[in-house]
Design a protein around this motif. Sequence first.
Motif, PDB file in Angstrom:
ATOM      1  N   VAL A  43       0.836  -1.202   0.000  1.00  0.00           N
ATOM      2  CA  VAL A  43       0.000   0.000   0.000  1.00  0.00           C
ATOM      3  C   VAL A  43       0.871   1.253   0.000  1.00  0.00           C
ATOM      4  O   VAL A  43       0.611   2.215  -0.738  1.00  0.00           O
ATOM      5  N   VAL A  44       1.921   1.249   0.799  1.00  0.00           N
ATOM      6  CA  VAL A  44       2.859   2.378   0.814  1.00  0.00           C
ATOM      7  C   VAL A  44       3.500   2.529  -0.568  1.00  0.00           C
ATOM      8  O   VAL A  44       3.580   3.644  -1.106  1.00  0.00           O
ATOM      9  N   GLU A  45       3.947   1.425  -1.144  1.00  0.00           N
ATOM     10  CA  GLU A  45       4.579   1.483  -2.467  1.00  0.00           C
ATOM     11  C   GLU A  45       3.621   2.034  -3.516  1.00  0.00           C
ATOM     12  O   GLU A  45       4.005   2.890  -4.336  1.00  0.00           O
ATOM     13  N   ARG A  46       2.378   1.574  -3.507  1.00  0.00           N
ATOM     14  CA  ARG A  46       1.395   2.033  -4.493  1.00  0.00           C
ATOM     15  C   ARG A  46       1.086   3.523  -4.296  1.00  0.00           C
ATOM     16  O   ARG A  46       1.013   4.286  -5.269  1.00  0.00           O
ATOM     17  N   GLU A  50       1.834   6.384  -7.114  1.00  0.00           N
ATOM     18  CA  GLU A  50       0.768   7.221  -7.651  1.00  0.00           C
ATOM     19  C   GLU A  50       1.038   8.703  -7.399  1.00  0.00           C
ATOM     20  O   GLU A  50       0.795   9.549  -8.271  1.00  0.00           O
ATOM     21  N   ALA A  51       1.551   9.027  -6.211  1.00  0.00           N
ATOM     22  CA  ALA A  51       1.861  10.426  -5.886  1.00  0.00           C
ATOM     23  C   ALA A  51       2.929  10.969  -6.813  1.00  0.00           C
ATOM     24  O   ALA A  51       2.886  12.131  -7.240  1.00  0.00           O
ATOM     25  N   THR A  52       3.902  10.125  -7.135  1.00  0.00           N
ATOM     26  CA  THR A  52       5.000  10.544  -8.009  1.00  0.00           C
ATOM     27  C   THR A  52       4.544  10.633  -9.457  1.00  0.00           C
ATOM     28  O   THR A  52       4.754  11.651 -10.131  1.00  0.00           O
ATOM     29  N   ALA A  53       3.909   9.581  -9.950  1.00  0.00           N
ATOM     30  CA  ALA A  53       3.487   9.556 -11.352  1.00  0.00           C
ATOM     31  C   ALA A  53       2.446  10.625 -11.650  1.00  0.00           C
ATOM     32  O   ALA A  53       2.355  11.113 -12.774  1.00  0.00           O
ATOM     33  N   ASP A  79       8.627   1.651 -15.597  1.00  0.00           N
ATOM     34  CA  ASP A  79       7.890   1.963 -14.373  1.00  0.00           C
ATOM     35  C   ASP A  79       7.310   3.375 -14.538  1.00  0.00           C
ATOM     36  O   ASP A  79       8.065   4.333 -14.753  1.00  0.00           O
ATOM     37  N   PRO A  80       5.976   3.539 -14.447  1.00  0.00           N
ATOM     38  CA  PRO A  80       5.376   4.858 -14.664  1.00  0.00           C
ATOM     39  C   PRO A  80       5.929   5.946 -13.737  1.00  0.00           C
ATOM     40  O   PRO A  80       6.080   7.094 -14.157  1.00  0.00           O
ATOM     41  N   ALA A  81       6.226   5.599 -12.490  1.00  0.00           N
ATOM     42  CA  ALA A  81       6.763   6.597 -11.559  1.00  0.00           C
ATOM     43  C   ALA A  81       8.158   7.042 -11.981  1.00  0.00           C
ATOM     44  O   ALA A  81       8.484   8.235 -11.938  1.00  0.00           O
ATOM     45  N   VAL A  82       8.995   6.098 -12.398  1.00  0.00           N
ATOM     46  CA  VAL A  82      10.347   6.426 -12.846  1.00  0.00           C
ATOM     47  C   VAL A  82      10.289   7.290 -14.104  1.00  0.00           C
ATOM     48  O   VAL A  82      10.973   8.316 -14.208  1.00  0.00           O
ATOM     49  N   ALA A  83       9.456   6.897 -15.054  1.00  0.00           N
ATOM     50  CA  ALA A  83       9.321   7.656 -16.293  1.00  0.00           C
ATOM     51  C   ALA A  83       8.829   9.079 -16.003  1.00  0.00           C
ATOM     52  O   ALA A  83       9.340  10.051 -16.579  1.00  0.00           O
ATOM     53  N   ALA A  84       7.849   9.206 -15.103  1.00  0.00           N
ATOM     54  CA  ALA A  84       7.310  10.521 -14.773  1.00  0.00           C
ATOM     55  C   ALA A  84       8.359  11.397 -14.109  1.00  0.00           C
ATOM     56  O   ALA A  84       8.511  12.573 -14.449  1.00  0.00           O
TER      57      ALA A  84
END
Length: 197
Positions: A43-46, A50-53, A79-84
């Motif tokens: 849950v923390v990871e998700r 989401e906050a980052t992406a 990874d969507p967060a990394v790309a964002a």
Amino acid sequence: MGQLVAVEFVSLDGVMQSVLSEGEDRDGGFDEGGWVLPYVDEVVERFMSEATAGAGALLLGRRTYEIFAATWPYGDMDDPAVAAMNAMPKYVASRTLEDLPWAGSVLLGADLVEEVGRAKAASEAETVVLGSADLLRTLVEHDLVDEYRLLVFPLVLGKGKKLFADGGTPRRLTLTATRSTPSGVLINTYRPAERAL
């Protein structure tokens, strides 16, 4: 105008120093680094992904910028967060940095309040502050934070840099959302009371 959102890991006693690794920030002799890791669950990871992406830009202090710039450009771009993180503008508050190697990085000028206002006005999306304890305290004192998303970890550290510094201006916040994770982390969202929805 976009919102400025602080997304932060804090202990029960409000400490936000050196969250991910032992050597991240030893200021003041802090030797409890890496304290969030035993509690990071799915849950923390998700939530963090989401906050980052979902951010439109990042606002970072010098130390956090240097840590991120050494790792995020080399992450998995699938990874969507990394790309964002790699694609979005990164505004950096520093009096000492001259070279900003991470693509999309912009060094803010001396008038932080004016510069942050300009960055917020440049986008309808959220500008997110991660870590950056010293910078964040300045933003708080100038009432520049529109929302706090605090991940509160179930431990007391007893020392370290705090999110809200001793001697700061009293302020009221309104809790707008809360949930818990399997490892006992509380994810609380607050807005300054005068702006609460």
